[in-house]
Design a protein around this motif. Structure first.
Motif, PDB file in Angstrom:
ATOM      1  N   HIS A 171     -17.252  51.801 -37.321  1.00 25.11           N
ATOM      2  CA  HIS A 171     -17.670  52.987 -38.070  1.00 25.11           C
ATOM      3  C   HIS A 171     -18.729  52.623 -39.105  1.00 25.11           C
ATOM      4  CE1 HIS A 171     -17.529  56.810 -40.069  1.00 25.11           C
ATOM      5  NE2 HIS A 171     -17.295  56.198 -41.206  1.00 25.11           N
ATOM      6  N   GLN A 172     -19.835  53.337 -39.091  1.00 25.96           N
ATOM      7  CA  GLN A 172     -20.883  53.120 -40.070  1.00 25.96           C
ATOM      8  C   GLN A 172     -21.113  54.428 -40.814  1.00 25.96           C
ATOM      9  OE1 GLN A 172     -24.344  51.614 -38.121  1.00 25.96           O
ATOM     10  NE2 GLN A 172     -23.352  49.752 -37.456  1.00 25.96           N
ATOM     11  N   THR A 173     -21.214  54.337 -42.131  1.00 26.35           N
ATOM     12  CA  THR A 173     -21.453  55.515 -42.946  1.00 26.35           C
ATOM     13  C   THR A 173     -22.919  55.923 -42.830  1.00 26.35           C
ATOM     14  OG1 THR A 173     -19.780  54.753 -44.488  1.00 26.35           O
ATOM     15  CG2 THR A 173     -21.274  56.460 -45.275  1.00 26.35           C
TER      16      THR A 173
ATOM     17  N   TYR B 105     -26.471  57.333 -43.810  1.00 28.56           N
ATOM     18  CA  TYR B 105     -27.294  57.487 -45.004  1.00 28.56           C
ATOM     19  C   TYR B 105     -28.573  58.199 -44.601  1.00 28.56           C
ATOM     20  CZ  TYR B 105     -24.420  54.058 -47.434  1.00 28.56           C
ATOM     21  OH  TYR B 105     -23.375  53.408 -48.027  1.00 28.56           O
TER      22      TYR B 105
END
Length: 168
Positions: free
Chosen positions: A38-40, A42
């Protein structure tokens, strides 16, 4: 003697291939795992926003960044920066737009910024009326009446008019 040499050569090649294949498959697994981590999201936007050829409204990452509370506009994050930061990053020339009880709003080039009585940026309104097909683009990505209610901000979409990012 030739048979012993051939046997050792074949055994060495087999072991080498086995070790190499094991290392390669382990590396492949790590890469696959990293790709699914999981990558947030931006999203950073620099420049004027309300211009006809702005493609931000057609970029899924724009909406993902807003929804994840990771949207930076010209180096500014709503709720985290001050009036001095805004004027430093966006320049002078802001005109007082209007004032309310504890809020003062300023406008410049299709951007409206609102500050609380402590001088903190608590409202960023991006006009989108000059962006080609802005209403259709927003409606393609956001359900009608949807508001992104994030940890520190609320984002409201007014297709064809504005996007309002408000600190909680």
């Amino acid at each position: 003697m030739k048979n012993i040499t051939k046997t050792l050569l074949v055994t060495g090649l087999s072991v080498g291939l086995l070790v190499g294949a094991t290392g390669a498959s382990g590396q492949s697994f790590d890469n696959a795992h990293a790709a699914t981590a999981h990558q947030t999201p931006y999203y950073t936007y620099n420049g004027q926003f309300n211009i006809p050829n702005n493609n931000a409204l057609d970029d899924n990452n724009f909406y993902r960044g807003l929804k994840a509370d990771h949207f930076i506009f010209n180096g500014l994050k709503v709720g985290e920066v001050t009036k001095a930061d805004v004027f430093k990053n966006l320049g002078s020339g802001f005109k007082r737009y209007y004032g309310e009880k504890d809020l003062t709003f300023y406008e410049k080039n299709g951007i409206i910024v609102g500050f609380d009585h402590k001088g903190k940026l608590v409202n960023l309104t991006l006009r989108i009326n000059h962006i080609k097909n802005s209403a259709k683009l927003i409606e393609k990505h956001v359900k009608k009446g949807e508001i992104y209610n994030t940890k520190t901000t609320q984002v409201a979409f007014y297709p064809g008019n504005t996007i309002v990012i408000k600190a909680k």
